[in-house]
Design a protein around this motif. Sequence first.
Motif, short mmCIF file in Angstrom:
data_model
loop_
_atom_site.label_atom_id
_atom_site.label_comp_id
_atom_site.label_asym_id
_atom_site.label_seq_id
_atom_site.Cartn_x
_atom_site.Cartn_y
_atom_site.Cartn_z
N GLU A 5 17.82 -8.65 15.65
CA GLU A 5 16.51 -9.08 15.14
C GLU A 5 15.83 -10.01 16.14
O GLU A 5 14.62 -9.91 16.38
CB GLU A 5 16.65 -9.77 13.79
N ALA A 6 16.59 -10.91 16.73
CA ALA A 6 16.03 -11.84 17.71
C ALA A 6 15.56 -11.09 18.94
O ALA A 6 14.48 -11.38 19.49
CB ALA A 6 17.06 -12.90 18.09
N ASP A 7 16.35 -10.11 19.38
CA ASP A 7 15.96 -9.32 20.56
C ASP A 7 14.64 -8.60 20.32
O ASP A 7 13.74 -8.63 21.18
CB ASP A 7 17.05 -8.28 20.88
N ILE A 8 14.51 -7.97 19.16
CA ILE A 8 13.27 -7.24 18.85
C ILE A 8 12.12 -8.22 18.69
O ILE A 8 11.02 -7.99 19.22
CB ILE A 8 13.46 -6.38 17.58
N ASN A 9 12.33 -9.31 18.00
CA ASN A 9 11.28 -10.29 17.79
C ASN A 9 10.78 -10.86 19.12
O ASN A 9 9.57 -11.01 19.32
CB ASN A 9 11.78 -11.42 16.87
N ILE A 15 5.23 -8.79 24.13
CA ILE A 15 4.18 -7.77 24.18
C ILE A 15 2.84 -8.39 23.80
O ILE A 15 1.83 -8.17 24.48
CB ILE A 15 4.53 -6.57 23.26
N GLU A 16 2.82 -9.16 22.73
CA GLU A 16 1.57 -9.81 22.30
C GLU A 16 1.08 -10.80 23.36
O GLU A 16 -0.12 -10.88 23.63
CB GLU A 16 1.76 -10.52 20.96
N LYS A 21 -2.80 -12.11 27.59
CA LYS A 21 -3.01 -12.45 28.99
C LYS A 21 -4.01 -11.49 29.62
O LYS A 21 -4.95 -11.90 30.31
CB LYS A 21 -1.69 -12.41 29.75
N ALA A 22 -3.86 -10.21 29.34
CA ALA A 22 -4.77 -9.19 29.87
C ALA A 22 -6.19 -9.40 29.33
O ALA A 22 -7.17 -9.33 30.08
CB ALA A 22 -4.27 -7.80 29.53
N GLU A 23 -6.29 -9.69 28.04
CA GLU A 23 -7.61 -9.93 27.44
C GLU A 23 -8.29 -11.14 28.07
O GLU A 23 -9.49 -11.10 28.35
CB GLU A 23 -7.47 -10.13 25.92
N SER A 41 3.43 -2.98 33.03
CA SER A 41 4.85 -2.78 33.28
C SER A 41 5.69 -3.67 32.37
O SER A 41 6.72 -3.23 31.84
CB SER A 41 5.15 -3.07 34.75
N ASN A 42 5.26 -4.91 32.17
CA ASN A 42 5.98 -5.83 31.27
C ASN A 42 5.96 -5.32 29.84
O ASN A 42 6.96 -5.40 29.12
CB ASN A 42 5.37 -7.23 31.33
N ILE A 43 4.81 -4.80 29.40
CA ILE A 43 4.68 -4.29 28.04
C ILE A 43 5.61 -3.09 27.85
O ILE A 43 6.37 -3.01 26.88
CB ILE A 43 3.21 -3.93 27.71
N VAL A 44 5.57 -2.14 28.78
CA VAL A 44 6.44 -0.96 28.71
C VAL A 44 7.90 -1.40 28.69
O VAL A 44 8.71 -0.90 27.90
CB VAL A 44 6.14 0.02 29.87
#
Length: 99
Positions: A5-9, A15-16, A21-23, A41-44
């Motif tokens: 759960e921590a890994d996914i969170n 990702i957010e 940052k991009a926005e 690349s970071n998001i992927v």
Amino acid sequence: YVGKEADINESLAEIETQKKKAENLFANEKLTEQNESRISSNIVGNYQNIEWTLKKASESKRASLIKKFSLEKAFNPDGSIKGDFATQIRGLNLTAPLV
């Protein structure tokens, strides 16, 4: 959160962060091709981390994680990234391989 759960969170939070940052860079007219490539690349990479975590989980745990984090649109029941979603995130950066 602990364990899977921590890994996914953490991956979802990153990702957010990358999207924001991009926005911000775009709003300030500082989003260069290089910045965009690195962010994409970071998001992927973070989606790949989620996929890896889901695939390592037992079937029941995986189903629970997918439901808990509302990942149904992005991930198949076996933990793999859905084809249409993979195309969408890969579209962030066409040069980023999705392994």
